[in-house]
Scaffold this motif. Structure first.
Motif, PDB file in Angstrom:
ATOM      1  N   THR A  19      32.360  33.925 -11.958  1.00 48.61           N
ATOM      2  CA  THR A  19      31.605  34.837 -11.096  1.00 48.61           C
ATOM      3  C   THR A  19      31.810  34.497  -9.626  1.00 48.61           C
ATOM      4  N   TYR A  20      31.777  33.227  -9.299  1.00 49.18           N
ATOM      5  CA  TYR A  20      31.980  32.816  -7.910  1.00 49.18           C
ATOM      6  C   TYR A  20      33.393  33.170  -7.441  1.00 49.18           C
ATOM      7  N   THR A  23      33.393  37.059  -6.935  1.00 46.48           N
ATOM      8  CA  THR A  23      32.514  37.620  -5.908  1.00 46.48           C
ATOM      9  C   THR A  23      32.442  36.791  -4.630  1.00 46.48           C
ATOM     10  N   ASP A  25      30.178  34.755  -4.094  1.00 48.10           N
ATOM     11  CA  ASP A  25      28.739  34.636  -3.847  1.00 48.10           C
ATOM     12  C   ASP A  25      28.166  33.506  -4.699  1.00 48.10           C
ATOM     13  N   VAL A  27      24.999  32.463  -4.925  1.00 47.73           N
ATOM     14  CA  VAL A  27      23.749  32.844  -5.595  1.00 47.73           C
ATOM     15  C   VAL A  27      24.037  33.692  -6.834  1.00 47.73           C
ATOM     16  N   LEU A  28      24.918  34.654  -6.694  1.00 47.15           N
ATOM     17  CA  LEU A  28      25.277  35.488  -7.843  1.00 47.15           C
ATOM     18  C   LEU A  28      25.940  34.656  -8.938  1.00 47.15           C
ATOM     19  N   GLY A  29      26.797  33.724  -8.531  1.00 49.67           N
ATOM     20  CA  GLY A  29      27.410  32.816  -9.509  1.00 49.67           C
ATOM     21  C   GLY A  29      26.363  32.037 -10.278  1.00 49.67           C
ATOM     22  N   LEU A  31      23.183  32.881 -10.704  1.00 52.66           N
ATOM     23  CA  LEU A  31      22.403  33.815 -11.523  1.00 52.66           C
ATOM     24  C   LEU A  31      23.138  34.156 -12.813  1.00 52.66           C
ATOM     25  N   VAL A  32      24.402  34.461 -12.704  1.00 51.46           N
ATOM     26  CA  VAL A  32      25.191  34.783 -13.899  1.00 51.46           C
ATOM     27  C   VAL A  32      25.312  33.559 -14.803  1.00 51.46           C
TER      28      VAL A  32
END
Length: 70
Positions: A19-20, A23, A25, A27-29, A31-32
């Protein structure tokens, strides 16, 4: 238990890393990395239930003639 722990760490790390990388990101990494393994664990539970039913169903059926000789 050690194997389960190392697998969980690997799973979280892969989910975060992919994810990182896609993206950029953090935070998104994160979260996923938390949500995806949790959902995957629930999905696996139901997958196993369905798989066990399918195995039990096929075990109760008589073998066909071609299967007897394999």
């Amino acid at each position: 238990m050690a194997k389960t722990t190392t697998f969980a760490i690997t799973h979280f790390s892969v989910a975060f890393g992919v994810t990182y990388a896609i993206t950029g990101d953090f935070v998104l990494g994160g979260l996923v990395a938390i949500v995806e393994p949790a959902i995957n664990t629930v999905a696996y539970f139901f997958h196993e239930k369905i798989w066990d039913k399918a195995k039990a169903s096929s075990a109760s059926r008589p073998l066909s003639r071609s299967a007897e000789y394999c």
